[in-house]
Design an enzyme around this catalytic site. Structure first.
Site: not given
Length: 327
Positions: A148, A169, A181, A219
């Site tokens: 990540s 992800h 993701e 993120n």
């Protein structure tokens, strides 16, 4: 005769090109890392009919991982098969039959379609793992990382299969969280990318696509949001308590940014922002925080009564988990 031979060669070449362009249908999956994320990925892959091998360094870790998967499956079946306990038991049995474990990653990648890495967030350790596995995995095998905070491109460059390398992800808890993701580097082939998207859908997830940018989507938005909250407090514009209340009541967020930072771990957040700052030193969103640096130096890392989170993707899990519970 010569014409017929040339025609046959062209037809064979065309057939080979068509076969090469076809997406890989993933049937056999190797998951490296028996922690929360790796075990969760292994569970959803096995539950969706894939043959899965979960790999870690010791049998002790793998026993703990398997026990966790069994407990998670029981929780899933209580909801999914509330009125059909027999069907639930059959689901658990079938899923576990699809799952095996191993402490020898090299030995099991010989017959795998997809390798998903979910180990510690350390560039050198990941690079060494992929470099080693690259020597033994079949040519068609796709490599993917669940990182990540690290660049997928740098991980891919440790192998000779940059075109068959991407990011997957997942978010924790994997069995509950629908998002994946799918990260495409400049070298990732369209065939590989589509195969990863199809695999994500096959395990019951909703994939979104993103280039190999720091933090990907979730993120990339979440970390600067928390850092800006810290800067707001550093400037003396508002108190930590009022910032948290404002974002919960004004934006409808289940947790305020400081509450979230406490759960994630201040050291984890500092590690990520420092890494991004080194990549893009002129990006104000990635500027380090003197206050955050000071607190980490003083070993004030957040909530110490929780098991420390292995990487930042779990921060979003905390958002979602609190939302699901109506917190």
């Amino acid at each position: 005769m010569a014409f017929a031979t040339r025609h046959f060669v062209r037809a064979a070449s065309s057939a080979a090109a068509t076969a090469a362009a076809k997406k890989l249908i993933v049937k056999h999956v190797t998951v490296i890392g028996g922690g929360l994320m790796g075990a969760g990925i292994a569970q959803v892959a096995a539950a969706s009919g894939h043959t899965v091998v979960l790999v870690d360094q010791s049998e002790e870790i793998l026993k703990k991982s398997t026990k966790g998967i069994e407990e998670s499956l029981k929780r899933v079946t209580k909801k999914k098969f509330a009125d059909k306990p027999e069907a639930g038991a059959e689901f658990i049995e079938k899923t576990l039959k699809n799952l095996t474990t191993s402490t020898d990653a090299v030995a099991v990648v010989h017959s795998t379609d997809l390798v998903i890495e979910a180990i510690v967030e350390n560039q050198e350790i990941k690079n060494e793992l992929f470099k080693q596995l690259d020597k033994f995995a079949p040519e068609h095998t796709i490599f993917a990382s669940n990182t990540s905070s690290l660049q997928i491109t740098q991980l891919a460059n440790s192998t000779t299969r940059q075109d068959r390398f991407g990011g997957l992800h997942f978010f924790n808890p994997v069995p509950m969280m629908k998002l994946v993701e799918v990260i495409k580097t400049p070298m990732t082939s369209q065939k590989t990318f589509e195969s990863l998207v199809d695999f994500s859908k096959a395990v019951g997830k909703s994939p979104v696509s993103c280039k190999d940018t720091p933090g990907f989507i979730v993120n990339r938005l979440l970390v600067p949001y928390m850092m800006e909250a810290v800067r707001l407090f550093e400037r003396g514009d508002a108190s930590k308590e009022d910032i948290d209340v404002a974002m919960k009541l004004g934006a409808g967020y289940p947790m305020g940014p400081f509450e979230l930072l406490d759960y994630v771990g201040l050291d984890t957040s500092k590690y990520i922002i420092d890494g991004w700052h080194s990549l893009e030193p002129n990006n104000p969103l990635f500027a380090p925080s003197p206050l955050l640096n000071k607190l980490v130096q003083e070993k004030k890392l957040g909530l110490t009564d929780l098991e420390h989170l292995p990487h930042f993707s779990q921060s979003f899990e905390l958002y979602a988990w609190h939302s699901l519970r109506g917190a």
